[in-house]
Design a protein around this motif. Structure first.
Motif, PDB file in Angstrom:
ATOM      1  N   LEU A  46       0.826  -1.203   0.000  1.00  0.00           N
ATOM      2  CA  LEU A  46       0.000   0.000   0.000  1.00  0.00           C
ATOM      3  C   LEU A  46       0.863   1.258   0.000  1.00  0.00           C
ATOM      4  O   LEU A  46       1.930   1.290   0.622  1.00  0.00           O
ATOM      5  N   ASN A  47       0.382   2.305  -0.699  1.00  0.00           N
ATOM      6  CA  ASN A  47       1.025   3.602  -0.566  1.00  0.00           C
ATOM      7  C   ASN A  47       0.549   4.235   0.746  1.00  0.00           C
ATOM      8  O   ASN A  47      -0.307   3.670   1.451  1.00  0.00           O
ATOM      9  N   LEU A  48       1.079   5.381   1.093  1.00  0.00           N
ATOM     10  CA  LEU A  48       0.771   5.971   2.400  1.00  0.00           C
ATOM     11  C   LEU A  48      -0.707   6.321   2.529  1.00  0.00           C
ATOM     12  O   LEU A  48      -1.308   6.108   3.599  1.00  0.00           O
ATOM     13  N   ALA A  49      -1.312   6.829   1.468  1.00  0.00           N
ATOM     14  CA  ALA A  49      -2.724   7.214   1.540  1.00  0.00           C
ATOM     15  C   ALA A  49      -3.607   6.002   1.828  1.00  0.00           C
ATOM     16  O   ALA A  49      -4.522   6.055   2.669  1.00  0.00           O
ATOM     17  N   ASP A  59      -9.090  10.557   7.022  1.00  0.00           N
ATOM     18  CA  ASP A  59      -8.255  11.764   7.083  1.00  0.00           C
ATOM     19  C   ASP A  59      -6.995  11.581   6.243  1.00  0.00           C
ATOM     20  O   ASP A  59      -6.500  10.476   6.060  1.00  0.00           O
ATOM     21  N   SER A  60      -6.445  12.683   5.779  1.00  0.00           N
ATOM     22  CA  SER A  60      -5.207  12.629   4.998  1.00  0.00           C
ATOM     23  C   SER A  60      -4.000  12.491   5.927  1.00  0.00           C
ATOM     24  O   SER A  60      -3.984  13.068   7.017  1.00  0.00           O
ATOM     25  N   PRO A  61      -2.966  11.748   5.508  1.00  0.00           N
ATOM     26  CA  PRO A  61      -1.762  11.620   6.337  1.00  0.00           C
ATOM     27  C   PRO A  61      -1.034  12.955   6.446  1.00  0.00           C
ATOM     28  O   PRO A  61      -1.094  13.774   5.520  1.00  0.00           O
ATOM     29  N   PRO A  62      -0.345  13.207   7.555  1.00  0.00           N
ATOM     30  CA  PRO A  62       0.374  14.481   7.723  1.00  0.00           C
ATOM     31  C   PRO A  62       1.488  14.645   6.700  1.00  0.00           C
ATOM     32  O   PRO A  62       2.110  13.669   6.270  1.00  0.00           O
ATOM     33  N   GLU A  63       1.760  15.877   6.315  1.00  0.00           N
ATOM     34  CA  GLU A  63       2.720  16.172   5.254  1.00  0.00           C
ATOM     35  C   GLU A  63       4.148  15.760   5.606  1.00  0.00           C
ATOM     36  O   GLU A  63       4.942  15.429   4.717  1.00  0.00           O
ATOM     37  N   HIS A  64       4.494  15.783   6.910  1.00  0.00           N
ATOM     38  CA  HIS A  64       5.881  15.498   7.278  1.00  0.00           C
ATOM     39  C   HIS A  64       6.290  14.053   6.995  1.00  0.00           C
ATOM     40  O   HIS A  64       7.473  13.720   7.010  1.00  0.00           O
ATOM     41  N   LEU A  65       5.300  13.183   6.699  1.00  0.00           N
ATOM     42  CA  LEU A  65       5.614  11.784   6.382  1.00  0.00           C
ATOM     43  C   LEU A  65       6.069  11.615   4.940  1.00  0.00           C
ATOM     44  O   LEU A  65       6.587  10.565   4.564  1.00  0.00           O
ATOM     45  N   GLY A  66       5.879  12.639   4.122  1.00  0.00           N
ATOM     46  CA  GLY A  66       6.347  12.565   2.748  1.00  0.00           C
ATOM     47  C   GLY A  66       5.248  12.271   1.747  1.00  0.00           C
ATOM     48  O   GLY A  66       4.063  12.193   2.085  1.00  0.00           O
ATOM     49  N   VAL A  67       5.668  12.081   0.501  1.00  0.00           N
ATOM     50  CA  VAL A  67       4.735  11.858  -0.611  1.00  0.00           C
ATOM     51  C   VAL A  67       4.166  10.437  -0.558  1.00  0.00           C
ATOM     52  O   VAL A  67       4.907   9.463  -0.428  1.00  0.00           O
ATOM     53  N   SER A  68       2.859  10.318  -0.681  1.00  0.00           N
ATOM     54  CA  SER A  68       2.176   9.011  -0.551  1.00  0.00           C
ATOM     55  C   SER A  68       2.696   7.977  -1.532  1.00  0.00           C
ATOM     56  O   SER A  68       2.959   6.834  -1.168  1.00  0.00           O
ATOM     57  N   GLU A  70       5.447   7.495  -2.826  1.00  0.00           N
ATOM     58  CA  GLU A  70       6.797   7.000  -2.598  1.00  0.00           C
ATOM     59  C   GLU A  70       6.843   5.893  -1.543  1.00  0.00           C
ATOM     60  O   GLU A  70       7.898   5.333  -1.272  1.00  0.00           O
ATOM     61  N   TYR A  71       5.689   5.601  -0.956  1.00  0.00           N
ATOM     62  CA  TYR A  71       5.587   4.486  -0.011  1.00  0.00           C
ATOM     63  C   TYR A  71       5.090   3.235  -0.736  1.00  0.00           C
ATOM     64  O   TYR A  71       4.240   3.311  -1.630  1.00  0.00           O
ATOM     65  N   ALA A 293      16.142   2.639   0.980  1.00  0.00           N
ATOM     66  CA  ALA A 293      17.113   1.952   0.122  1.00  0.00           C
ATOM     67  C   ALA A 293      16.470   0.797  -0.640  1.00  0.00           C
ATOM     68  O   ALA A 293      17.013   0.322  -1.635  1.00  0.00           O
ATOM     69  N   HIS A 294      15.296   0.359  -0.180  1.00  0.00           N
ATOM     70  CA  HIS A 294      14.577  -0.741  -0.833  1.00  0.00           C
ATOM     71  C   HIS A 294      13.352  -0.237  -1.595  1.00  0.00           C
ATOM     72  O   HIS A 294      12.474  -1.020  -1.973  1.00  0.00           O
ATOM     73  N   ASN A 295      13.294   1.094  -1.780  1.00  0.00           N
ATOM     74  CA  ASN A 295      12.197   1.715  -2.541  1.00  0.00           C
ATOM     75  C   ASN A 295      10.828   1.475  -1.912  1.00  0.00           C
ATOM     76  O   ASN A 295       9.830   1.308  -2.620  1.00  0.00           O
ATOM     77  N   VAL A 296      10.772   1.464  -0.585  1.00  0.00           N
ATOM     78  CA  VAL A 296       9.492   1.269   0.106  1.00  0.00           C
ATOM     79  C   VAL A 296       9.044   2.542   0.818  1.00  0.00           C
ATOM     80  O   VAL A 296       7.951   2.574   1.389  1.00  0.00           O
TER      81      VAL A 296
END
Length: 399
Positions: A46-49, A59-68, A70-71, A293-296
Motif C-alpha cells: 500500500l502507498n501511504l494514503a 483523514d489525509s496523512p500528515p505532510e511530514h511523512l512525505g509523498v504518498s 513514494e511508499y 534503500a529498498h524503494n518502500v
C-alpha cells in the motif's frame, strides 16, 4: 471464459501466485482470478494514503511523512533465506529472471534486555557478546559439528543418528546454556516454539545449515455472469470461509521512522527475533525493518514491523517490547488479524485452501504450506534439488 481449466486459482496473494506458477510450469491449464481491484490479497503493498485509510480512517496523512506514492508498504513483509525453499521455487518457475535480490544487513536476537547480532559462523560465535568465554568454546564446537554434518557421510555424525536422537540430546552433549539454546533454536533455526527440542535433531541441523533451505465437488468459478469450469480450485481462506477454522490471531504494528533501529550498526534491512522466554510469553516476537534503500519509503524514511501471535486484545501493550527497540517513531499503525487453516477434505470437494500468514519474518513456513498444497494437488513432491551456484552463474551469463 466459457471453457474448462485444470485448476482455477482465486486470490493473488503470494501463496496463490506461487502455486499458480508451479502448476503452470507443470503444464496444467491454470486460470488465475481475483475479486479485488488490486493485487496481493492479504500480502498486498500500500502507498501511504491507502495505508492511512486502512488503519486511521479517511483523514489525509500528515505532510511530514512525505509523498504518498513514494511508499510501498508490504502488509506481510518477510525475508527469504538465501538457501531456502522459496529461492528454489522461484528458480524452478524461472521467476528469478525478472527479480533483483538485496542481502539483509543483519539478523539480531533480543537477549537479557539487549540486541545482539546472531553469530552465523564459529568465528562470529567467538566474537559474540551473547556468550561468556567458556560458552563460546562450547558453542563453537556445536557450530562446527552442524556445518560439517552431511547426511550421507557417517563419519560426520559422530555416532549420533539425528533421525532418532532429539535436539535436546544433541545440545546436552555440548553442554550449552539455556540462553544459548534459546537463540540457536529461535534466531538460527527459526523455530517458533520449543517443541523442536524433543523432536529428531535432523530438521534443526538442516535449518541451521540453510541459515548459513451435486457431490459437493467444486467444478468451476462464476464471475460477472460467466462460469469457468475446472477440476480443482485453489484459494485463500476468505473465498471459502465455511471450509476453514480460526486457529489464532496475529498482532502487528507498522511504524514509520526517520532512522535505523538503534544498536543494529545502522542497518537498512534487519530482522530481530525476541524469543518468548526473554519476554515471558507463549510465543516469539519479530521485528522486521527496511528503508528507502529498498524503494518502500521516501528518502530518509524507515519502515519497521513488529509482530507476534496475539495473546491479548491490546496490541499497543503486547507489542511494546518490540516497539521499544525502535527508538523514536513518527507514526504507528496497530492491527490484529485472524489466522485460519482449512478443515475440508480436498479429495471430497476439490478445494485446496492456503493457511493464513503467521507472524514470523521469514518465508519458510509460507513455502512449506505451498509445497504441501502442490503435493495434494498433483500427487507428487516438487523437486527442489537445484544447484543455486550454477543457477546464479547461468543467469549472470544470460544478463
Amino acid at each position: 471464459m466459457d471453457e474448462e481449466y485444470d485448476v482455477i486459482v482465486l486470490g493473488t496473494g503470494l501463496k496463490e501466485c506461487i502455486i499458480s506458477g508451479l502448476l503452470s510450469v507443470d503444464g496444467l491449464k491454470v486460470l488465475h482470478m481475483d475479486r479485488n481491484d488490486y493485487y496481493g490479497g492479504e500480502s498486498s503493498s500500500l502507498n501511504l494514503a491507502k495505508l492511512w485509510k486502512r488503519f486511521k480512517g479517511n483523514d489525509s496523512p500528515p505532510e511530514h511523512l512525505g509523498v504518498s506514492k513514494e511508499y510501498n508498504v508490504d502488509m506481510v513483509p518477510k525475508f527469504m533465506m538465501a538457501n531456502g525453499a522459496l529461492v528454489r521455487v522461484l528458480i524452478h518457475t524461472s521467476v528469478t529472471k525478472y527479480l533483483n535480490f538485496k542481502a539483509v544487513d543483519g539478523s539480531f536476537v533480543y537477549n537479557n534486555g539487549k540486541i545482539h547480532k546472531v553469530p552465523a559462523t564459529d568465528v562470529e560465535a567467538l566474537k559474540s557478546n551473547l556468550m561468556g568465554l567458556f560458552e563460546k568454546r562450547r558453542a563453537r564446537k556445536f557450530f562446527i559439528y552442524v556445518q560439517d554434518y552431511e547426511e550421507e557421510d557417517a563419519k560426520s555424525h559422530e555416532g549420533l543418528d539425528l533421525t532418532k536422537v532429539t535436539t535436546r540430546e544433541v545440545i546436552s552433549k555440548y553442554g550449552l546454556e539455556d540462553d544459548t539454546v534459546d537463540f540457536i533454536g529461535h534466531a538460527l533455526a527459526l523455530h517458533r516454539d520449543d517443541s523442536y527440542l524433543d523432536e529428531p535433531a535432523l530438521d534443526t541441523v538442516k535449518r541451521m545449515k540453510v541459515e548459513f533451505d451435486e457431490s459437493g465437488k467444486a467444478y468451476g468459478v462464476t464471475s460477472e455472469g460467466e462460469t469457468a469450469k475446472c477440476k480443482k480450485v485453489v484459494c485463500d481462506p476468505s473465498y471459502l470461509p465455511e471450509k476453514v477454522k480460526k486457529v489464532g490471531r496475529v498482532a502487528r504494528a507498522i511504524c514509520i521512522m526517520k532512522h535505523p533501529i538503534p544498536d543494529t550498526k545502522d542497518s537498512h534491512s534487519v530482522q530481530i527475533i525476541l524469543p518468548k522466554k526473554q519476554l515471558k510469553r507463549k510465543s516469539d516476537m519479530y521485528v522486521f525493518c527496511c528503508s528507502y534503500a529498498h524503494n518502500v519509503a521516501p528518502k530518509g524514511k524507515f519502515i519497521a514491523f513488529v509482530s507476534t501471535e496475539a495473546e491479548t486484545d491490546k496490541p499497543e501493550i503486547e507489542l511494546k517490547p518490540g516497539i521499544d527497540l525502535l527508538g523514536p517513531v513518527e507514526e504507528t499503525f496497530f492491527d490484529i488479524y485472524d489466522r485460519y487453516e482449512p478443515i475440508n477434505n480436498p479429495e471430497e470437494d476439490s478445494c485446496f485452501l492456503t493457511n493464513s500468514y503467521d507472524a514470523s519474518t521469514h518465508f519458510e513456513t509460507t513455502v512449506k504450506d505451498v509445497l504441501s498444497l502442490y503435493n495434494k494437488i498433483t500427487g507428487k513432491e516438487l523437486d527442489l534439488s537445484v544447484d543455486l551456484n550454477a543457477a546464479s552463474a547461468t543467469e549472470q551469463e544470460a544478463a
